[in-house]
Write a protein that holds these residues in place. Structure first.
Motif, short mmCIF file in Angstrom:
data_model
loop_
_atom_site.label_atom_id
_atom_site.label_comp_id
_atom_site.label_asym_id
_atom_site.label_seq_id
_atom_site.Cartn_x
_atom_site.Cartn_y
_atom_site.Cartn_z
N MET A 122 0.88 -1.16 0.00
CA MET A 122 0.00 0.00 0.00
C MET A 122 0.92 1.21 0.00
O MET A 122 1.70 1.42 0.94
CB MET A 122 -0.91 0.00 1.23
CG MET A 122 -1.73 -1.28 1.38
SD MET A 122 -2.77 -1.66 -0.04
CE MET A 122 -4.13 -0.54 0.26
N ARG A 123 0.85 2.01 -1.05
CA ARG A 123 1.80 3.12 -1.15
C ARG A 123 1.59 4.15 -0.05
O ARG A 123 2.53 4.84 0.36
CB ARG A 123 1.77 3.74 -2.55
CG ARG A 123 0.48 4.33 -3.01
CD ARG A 123 0.54 4.72 -4.49
NE ARG A 123 -0.71 5.30 -4.94
CZ ARG A 123 -1.00 6.60 -4.89
NH1 ARG A 123 -0.11 7.46 -4.44
NH2 ARG A 123 -2.16 7.04 -5.30
N SER A 124 0.37 4.25 0.47
CA SER A 124 0.13 5.18 1.58
C SER A 124 0.91 4.80 2.83
O SER A 124 1.19 5.66 3.67
CB SER A 124 -1.37 5.27 1.90
OG SER A 124 -1.87 4.00 2.27
N ASP A 125 1.28 3.52 2.98
CA ASP A 125 2.11 3.09 4.12
C ASP A 125 3.47 3.77 4.09
O ASP A 125 4.16 3.84 5.12
CB ASP A 125 2.31 1.57 4.12
CG ASP A 125 1.04 0.81 4.49
OD1 ASP A 125 0.09 1.44 5.02
OD2 ASP A 125 1.01 -0.41 4.25
N PHE A 126 3.89 4.25 2.91
CA PHE A 126 5.17 4.91 2.75
C PHE A 126 5.02 6.42 2.65
O PHE A 126 5.97 7.12 2.29
CB PHE A 126 5.90 4.35 1.53
CG PHE A 126 6.21 2.88 1.63
CD1 PHE A 126 7.41 2.45 2.17
CD2 PHE A 126 5.27 1.94 1.23
CE1 PHE A 126 7.68 1.09 2.29
CE2 PHE A 126 5.54 0.58 1.33
CZ PHE A 126 6.74 0.16 1.87
N ASP A 180 -4.25 2.77 -4.26
CA ASP A 180 -3.30 2.70 -3.14
C ASP A 180 -2.45 1.44 -3.24
O ASP A 180 -1.24 1.47 -3.03
CB ASP A 180 -4.06 2.72 -1.82
CG ASP A 180 -3.18 2.97 -0.61
OD1 ASP A 180 -1.99 3.30 -0.79
OD2 ASP A 180 -3.67 2.83 0.52
N GLU A 181 -3.07 0.34 -3.62
CA GLU A 181 -2.33 -0.92 -3.71
C GLU A 181 -1.50 -0.97 -4.98
O GLU A 181 -1.98 -0.66 -6.07
CB GLU A 181 -3.28 -2.12 -3.68
CG GLU A 181 -2.54 -3.44 -3.71
CD GLU A 181 -3.47 -4.64 -3.62
OE1 GLU A 181 -2.98 -5.73 -3.29
OE2 GLU A 181 -4.68 -4.49 -3.89
N VAL A 182 -0.26 -1.37 -4.83
CA VAL A 182 0.66 -1.53 -5.95
C VAL A 182 1.14 -2.98 -5.95
O VAL A 182 1.69 -3.45 -4.96
CB VAL A 182 1.87 -0.58 -5.84
CG1 VAL A 182 2.81 -0.75 -7.03
CG2 VAL A 182 1.42 0.87 -5.70
N THR A 183 0.89 -3.69 -7.04
CA THR A 183 1.41 -5.05 -7.15
C THR A 183 2.78 -5.00 -7.83
O THR A 183 2.99 -4.23 -8.78
CB THR A 183 0.47 -5.97 -7.95
OG1 THR A 183 0.29 -5.43 -9.26
CG2 THR A 183 -0.88 -6.08 -7.27
N ILE A 184 3.70 -5.79 -7.31
CA ILE A 184 5.09 -5.75 -7.76
C ILE A 184 5.52 -7.15 -8.17
O ILE A 184 5.27 -8.13 -7.44
CB ILE A 184 6.01 -5.23 -6.64
CG1 ILE A 184 5.59 -3.82 -6.22
CG2 ILE A 184 7.48 -5.25 -7.08
CD1 ILE A 184 6.23 -3.35 -4.93
N ASN A 185 6.16 -7.25 -9.32
CA ASN A 185 6.72 -8.51 -9.80
C ASN A 185 8.19 -8.30 -10.14
O ASN A 185 8.57 -7.25 -10.64
CB ASN A 185 5.98 -9.01 -11.04
CG ASN A 185 4.56 -9.40 -10.73
OD1 ASN A 185 3.66 -8.56 -10.75
ND2 ASN A 185 4.34 -10.65 -10.42
N ILE A 186 8.96 -9.32 -9.87
CA ILE A 186 10.40 -9.27 -10.14
C ILE A 186 10.79 -10.55 -10.87
O ILE A 186 10.45 -11.66 -10.43
CB ILE A 186 11.22 -9.16 -8.83
CG1 ILE A 186 10.77 -7.94 -8.05
CG2 ILE A 186 12.71 -9.11 -9.12
CD1 ILE A 186 11.11 -8.00 -6.57
N GLU A 187 11.47 -10.40 -11.98
CA GLU A 187 12.05 -11.52 -12.72
C GLU A 187 13.55 -11.27 -12.75
O GLU A 187 14.00 -10.20 -13.16
CB GLU A 187 11.49 -11.59 -14.13
CG GLU A 187 9.99 -11.84 -14.22
CD GLU A 187 9.61 -13.26 -13.82
OE1 GLU A 187 10.45 -14.18 -13.97
OE2 GLU A 187 8.48 -13.45 -13.35
#
Length: 193
Positions: A162-166, A179-186
């Motif tokens: 949640m970007r608001s947490d930052f 507010d929610e940001v989903t993040i993926n890493i390859e």
């Protein structure tokens, strides 16, 4: 006396396991950190960070992990639109002039199978640190087939924040930007000599 012997045996095993840990570095040409965030409820906007470095220690026999450190250059964000990129870099979002780096660190992980697990660590954005948990999938371990010929770990990871947490609250209340940001890493992580 028996407890002392058991302790000595455990200490010996721990030092042997530690000795087998190898250092891996993220290959920046084969690493992508990308995210999605809602835009007014119509669709998700996609972005990617292109500037990053990272390393960790890992034992592929015991699945022990330690000293995970990843640094992302905040101004390397690319949302495939120059005007939007400039907005994301300003004080409404990443405020890159004041906070040039996004950082993640972790001291270990929890395997759930031979090829999956979680890593919980600290993510710092805008100078604020919050715990996050990455779901991790080990895709492949093997010697790279050309070029450097090092052992490589292929990993896929995901989480959401949640970007608001930052402290990033721009357009959250009116629902223009999610507010929610989903993040993926390859990533392909190379074993260092």
């Amino acid at each position: 006396m028996r407890n002392l012997a058991a302790f000595a045996a455990c200490a010996t095993l721990a030092s042997v396991a530690h000795a087998d840990m190898a250092r891996y570095e993220l290959d920046p040409t084969h690493t992508a950190i990308y995210f999605k965030v809602d835009h007014i409820g119509y669709a998700k906007t996609l972005g990617i960070f292109t500037g990053l470095s990272g390393s960790f220690f890992y034992d592929d026999e015991t699945q022990e992990l330690k000293d995970v450190k990843v640094t992302i250059q905040a101004d390397s964000v690319d949302t495939f639109n120059e005007a939007r990129d400039n907005h994301v870099r300003n004080k409404d979002f990443l405020h890159v002039s004041e906070h040039p780096e996004i950082m993640f660190s972790a001291s270990g992980g929890t395997p759930s199978s031979d090829t999956s697990g979680t890593v919980t660590g600290d993510l710092t954005i805008l100078g604020q640190t919050q715990p996050i948990t990455l779901t991790v999938q080990l895709n492949k371990v093997g010697e790279y087939p050309f070029g450097h010929k090092r052992e490589v770990l292929g990993l896929s990871m995901s989480t959401s924040i949640m970007r608001s947490d930052f402290g990033m609250t721009y357009a959250v209340e009116n629902g223009l930007v999610g507010d929610e940001v989903t993040i993926n890493i390859e990533t392909e992580a190379m074993k260092m000599e």
